[in-house]
Design a protein around this motif. Structure first.
Motif, PDB file in Angstrom:
ATOM      1  N   ALA A  34      35.269  39.412  46.900  1.00  0.00           N
ATOM      2  CA  ALA A  34      35.177  38.417  45.831  1.00  0.00           C
ATOM      3  C   ALA A  34      35.859  38.948  44.579  1.00  0.00           C
ATOM      4  CB  ALA A  34      33.712  38.077  45.535  1.00  0.00           C
ATOM      5  N   SER A  35      36.260  38.034  43.725  1.00  0.00           N
ATOM      6  CA  SER A  35      36.934  38.425  42.483  1.00  0.00           C
ATOM      7  C   SER A  35      35.962  39.157  41.567  1.00  0.00           C
ATOM      8  CB  SER A  35      37.494  37.192  41.768  1.00  0.00           C
ATOM      9  OG  SER A  35      38.455  36.534  42.568  1.00  0.00           O
ATOM     10  N   GLN A  36      36.493  40.121  40.836  1.00  0.00           N
ATOM     11  CA  GLN A  36      35.721  40.869  39.852  1.00  0.00           C
ATOM     12  C   GLN A  36      36.522  40.891  38.544  1.00  0.00           C
ATOM     13  OE1 GLN A  36      33.462  44.344  40.852  1.00  0.00           O
ATOM     14  NE2 GLN A  36      33.995  44.195  43.015  1.00  0.00           N
ATOM     15  N   PRO A  37      36.353  39.890  37.721  1.00  0.00           N
ATOM     16  CA  PRO A  37      37.128  39.810  36.474  1.00  0.00           C
ATOM     17  C   PRO A  37      36.932  41.018  35.572  1.00  0.00           C
ATOM     18  CG  PRO A  37      36.035  37.728  36.936  1.00  0.00           C
ATOM     19  CD  PRO A  37      35.475  38.716  37.896  1.00  0.00           C
ATOM     20  N   GLN A  38      35.756  41.645  35.602  1.00  0.00           N
ATOM     21  CA  GLN A  38      35.520  42.795  34.724  1.00  0.00           C
ATOM     22  C   GLN A  38      36.411  43.981  35.086  1.00  0.00           C
ATOM     23  OE1 GLN A  38      33.534  41.752  37.071  1.00  0.00           O
ATOM     24  NE2 GLN A  38      32.635  43.440  38.230  1.00  0.00           N
ATOM     25  N   LEU A  39      36.968  43.959  36.299  1.00  0.00           N
ATOM     26  CA  LEU A  39      37.907  45.001  36.731  1.00  0.00           C
ATOM     27  C   LEU A  39      39.334  44.463  36.841  1.00  0.00           C
ATOM     28  CD1 LEU A  39      35.757  46.751  39.509  1.00  0.00           C
ATOM     29  CD2 LEU A  39      36.156  47.522  37.169  1.00  0.00           C
ATOM     30  N   ASN A  40      39.558  43.267  36.308  1.00  0.00           N
ATOM     31  CA  ASN A  40      40.889  42.621  36.363  1.00  0.00           C
ATOM     32  C   ASN A  40      41.338  42.382  37.807  1.00  0.00           C
ATOM     33  OD1 ASN A  40      40.713  43.103  33.616  1.00  0.00           O
ATOM     34  ND2 ASN A  40      42.835  43.749  33.400  1.00  0.00           N
ATOM     35  N   TYR A  41      40.380  42.111  38.681  1.00  0.00           N
ATOM     36  CA  TYR A  41      40.682  41.939  40.108  1.00  0.00           C
ATOM     37  C   TYR A  41      40.404  40.510  40.547  1.00  0.00           C
ATOM     38  CZ  TYR A  41      40.093  42.121  45.183  1.00  0.00           C
ATOM     39  OH  TYR A  41      40.185  41.869  46.524  1.00  0.00           O
ATOM     40  N   SER A  42      41.401  39.916  41.200  1.00  0.00           N
ATOM     41  CA  SER A  42      41.260  38.598  41.791  1.00  0.00           C
ATOM     42  C   SER A  42      41.381  38.716  43.301  1.00  0.00           C
ATOM     43  CB  SER A  42      42.325  37.634  41.256  1.00  0.00           C
ATOM     44  OG  SER A  42      42.303  36.412  41.960  1.00  0.00           O
ATOM     45  N   ALA A  43      40.392  38.220  44.018  1.00  0.00           N
ATOM     46  CA  ALA A  43      40.418  38.282  45.481  1.00  0.00           C
ATOM     47  C   ALA A  43      41.373  37.267  46.083  1.00  0.00           C
ATOM     48  CB  ALA A  43      39.014  38.068  46.037  1.00  0.00           C
TER      49      ALA A  43
ATOM     50  N   THR B   2      40.051  34.888  34.428  1.00  0.00           N
ATOM     51  CA  THR B   2      40.221  35.514  33.126  1.00  0.00           C
ATOM     52  C   THR B   2      39.896  37.004  33.248  1.00  0.00           C
ATOM     53  OG1 THR B   2      39.556  33.488  31.983  1.00  0.00           O
ATOM     54  CG2 THR B   2      39.510  35.530  30.707  1.00  0.00           C
ATOM     55  N   PRO B   3      40.873  37.888  33.061  1.00  0.00           N
ATOM     56  CA  PRO B   3      40.598  39.325  33.168  1.00  0.00           C
ATOM     57  C   PRO B   3      39.622  39.786  32.098  1.00  0.00           C
ATOM     58  CG  PRO B   3      42.963  38.877  33.215  1.00  0.00           C
ATOM     59  CD  PRO B   3      42.287  37.621  32.790  1.00  0.00           C
ATOM     60  N   GLY B   4      38.730  40.705  32.475  1.00  0.00           N
ATOM     61  CA  GLY B   4      37.768  41.235  31.517  1.00  0.00           C
ATOM     62  C   GLY B   4      38.352  42.319  30.635  1.00  0.00           C
ATOM     63  N   ILE B   5      39.249  43.126  31.203  1.00  0.00           N
ATOM     64  CA  ILE B   5      39.916  44.177  30.423  1.00  0.00           C
ATOM     65  C   ILE B   5      41.236  43.601  29.929  1.00  0.00           C
ATOM     66  CG2 ILE B   5      40.764  46.560  30.422  1.00  0.00           C
ATOM     67  CD1 ILE B   5      39.049  47.052  32.904  1.00  0.00           C
ATOM     68  N   VAL B   6      41.269  43.219  28.666  1.00  0.00           N
ATOM     69  CA  VAL B   6      42.458  42.536  28.154  1.00  0.00           C
ATOM     70  C   VAL B   6      43.652  43.483  28.110  1.00  0.00           C
ATOM     71  CG1 VAL B   6      43.428  41.286  26.201  1.00  0.00           C
ATOM     72  CG2 VAL B   6      41.049  40.931  26.846  1.00  0.00           C
ATOM     73  N   GLU B   7      43.463  44.673  27.541  1.00  0.00           N
ATOM     74  CA  GLU B   7      44.586  45.605  27.436  1.00  0.00           C
ATOM     75  C   GLU B   7      44.103  47.029  27.279  1.00  0.00           C
ATOM     76  OE1 GLU B   7      46.638  44.054  24.070  1.00  0.00           O
ATOM     77  OE2 GLU B   7      45.351  45.027  22.604  1.00  0.00           O
ATOM     78  N   ILE B   8      45.028  47.957  27.564  1.00  0.00           N
ATOM     79  CA  ILE B   8      44.803  49.387  27.370  1.00  0.00           C
ATOM     80  C   ILE B   8      45.714  49.829  26.233  1.00  0.00           C
ATOM     81  CG2 ILE B   8      44.928  51.675  28.440  1.00  0.00           C
ATOM     82  CD1 ILE B   8      44.645  50.340  31.148  1.00  0.00           C
TER      83      ILE B   8
ATOM     84  N   GLY C 129      51.167  52.611  19.315  1.00  0.00           N
ATOM     85  CA  GLY C 129      50.939  51.172  19.272  1.00  0.00           C
ATOM     86  C   GLY C 129      51.301  50.422  20.537  1.00  0.00           C
ATOM     87  N   VAL C 130      51.519  51.107  21.645  1.00  0.00           N
ATOM     88  CA  VAL C 130      51.869  50.453  22.906  1.00  0.00           C
ATOM     89  C   VAL C 130      50.623  49.791  23.506  1.00  0.00           C
ATOM     90  CG1 VAL C 130      52.645  50.844  25.267  1.00  0.00           C
ATOM     91  CG2 VAL C 130      53.806  51.971  23.367  1.00  0.00           C
ATOM     92  N   LYS C 131      50.762  48.562  23.979  1.00  0.00           N
ATOM     93  CA  LYS C 131      49.681  47.813  24.593  1.00  0.00           C
ATOM     94  C   LYS C 131      50.015  47.543  26.062  1.00  0.00           C
ATOM     95  CE  LYS C 131      47.544  47.542  20.641  1.00  0.00           C
ATOM     96  NZ  LYS C 131      46.311  48.335  20.394  1.00  0.00           N
ATOM     97  N   ILE C 132      49.037  47.801  26.934  1.00  0.00           N
ATOM     98  CA  ILE C 132      49.248  47.683  28.382  1.00  0.00           C
ATOM     99  C   ILE C 132      48.277  46.652  28.932  1.00  0.00           C
ATOM    100  CG2 ILE C 132      49.298  48.917  30.583  1.00  0.00           C
ATOM    101  CD1 ILE C 132      49.552  51.519  28.868  1.00  0.00           C
ATOM    102  N   ARG C 133      48.805  45.647  29.597  1.00  0.00           N
ATOM    103  CA  ARG C 133      47.992  44.642  30.267  1.00  0.00           C
ATOM    104  C   ARG C 133      48.303  44.676  31.763  1.00  0.00           C
ATOM    105  NH1 ARG C 133      47.392  39.131  26.645  1.00  0.00           N
ATOM    106  NH2 ARG C 133      46.763  40.137  24.682  1.00  0.00           N
ATOM    107  N   TYR C 134      47.272  44.488  32.577  1.00  0.00           N
ATOM    108  CA  TYR C 134      47.496  44.532  34.024  1.00  0.00           C
ATOM    109  C   TYR C 134      46.514  43.599  34.717  1.00  0.00           C
ATOM    110  CZ  TYR C 134      43.284  47.378  34.638  1.00  0.00           C
ATOM    111  OH  TYR C 134      41.989  47.814  34.664  1.00  0.00           O
TER     112      TYR C 134
END
Length: 218
Positions: free
Chosen positions: A89-98, A130-136, A141-146
């Motif tokens: 199943a999807s886990q948005p808090q881990l940015n994972y979609s099943a 909707t991913p839970g972890i928006v960015e790293i 100032g580099v922003k990482i989204r995944y």
């Protein structure tokens, strides 16, 4: 006794015209050299600008590997996506979609193209995600989204869904190679395929997208 003869008017005019032609040629040559110098200077500036952009993008690629490290920890045996039930199943808090996410014509998930603080996209089944972890946050100032999505069209364990509902990675048992191709092998279920997509934003409006696929036996 010799007398100095003064040049007549015609000779003076010819000498003046010759000096004028030489001066004209000198001015033309000077203009050509000046134009060449300006062109070389502009070329050097363009080369330095291109080299600077390449260096920025290379740094963004290196920093984007932070997302890979985060995902590998999640898929480890002690991570939140380490078992078949956890990836069913999807886990948005881990940015994972099943379920496979909708992408643009270049294969990039559409939600990664958004600049909002809470990007929301849809999977191929029409469900919102909707991913839970928006960015790293990276250096300077580099922003990482995944985002991670499993290449299946519905939820459930891969053993239940099978090959008809998911894209899978062929196993060694299904490939005929070597001199032992005729030997019987124990049945091994093919692993499901997962896709990791990364967007990295840096200074000077630089931006890179990274993507890789991997499999994990269940």
């Amino acid at each position: 006794m010799m007398k100095n003869r003064k040049p007549n008017g015609a000779a003076s005019r010819r000498a003046g015209r010759q000096h004028g032609v030489v001066l004209l040629f000198c001015l033309v040559i000077l203009a050509i050299l000046l134009a060449g110098g300006v062109a070389i200077l502009r070329s050097m500036n363009a080369s330095m600008f291109s080299a600077g952009n390449l260096a920025f993008k290379r740094d963004l690629v290196n920093q984007g590997e932070q997302a890979v490290s985060t995902v590998l920890r999640s898929f480890s045996s002690t991570g939140g996506l380490g078992s078949a039930l956890q990836t069913a199943a999807s886990q948005p808090q881990l940015n994972y979609s099943a379920i496979e996410l909708q992408t643009n014509d270049r294969g990039i998930p559409r939600l990664l193209l958004q600049r909002s603080a809470a990007p929301t996209g849809f999977d191929v089944a029409g469900n919102s995600f909707t991913p839970g972890i928006v960015e790293i946050s990276g250096r300077d100032g580099v922003k990482i989204r995944y985002v991670i999505d499993r290449l299946c069209n519905t939820t459930g364990t891969f053993a239940t869904l099978g090959k008809t509902r998911c894209t899978f990675s062929p196993t060694a048992a299904s490939q005929v190679t070597g001199g032992t191709a005729g030997e019987e092998r124990p049945p091994v279920p093919p692993p499901a395929m997962y896709r990791l997509s990364v967007r990295v934003d840096g200074p000077r409006d630089t931006q890179v997208f990274l993507q890789t696929s991997f499999s994990k036996p269940e």
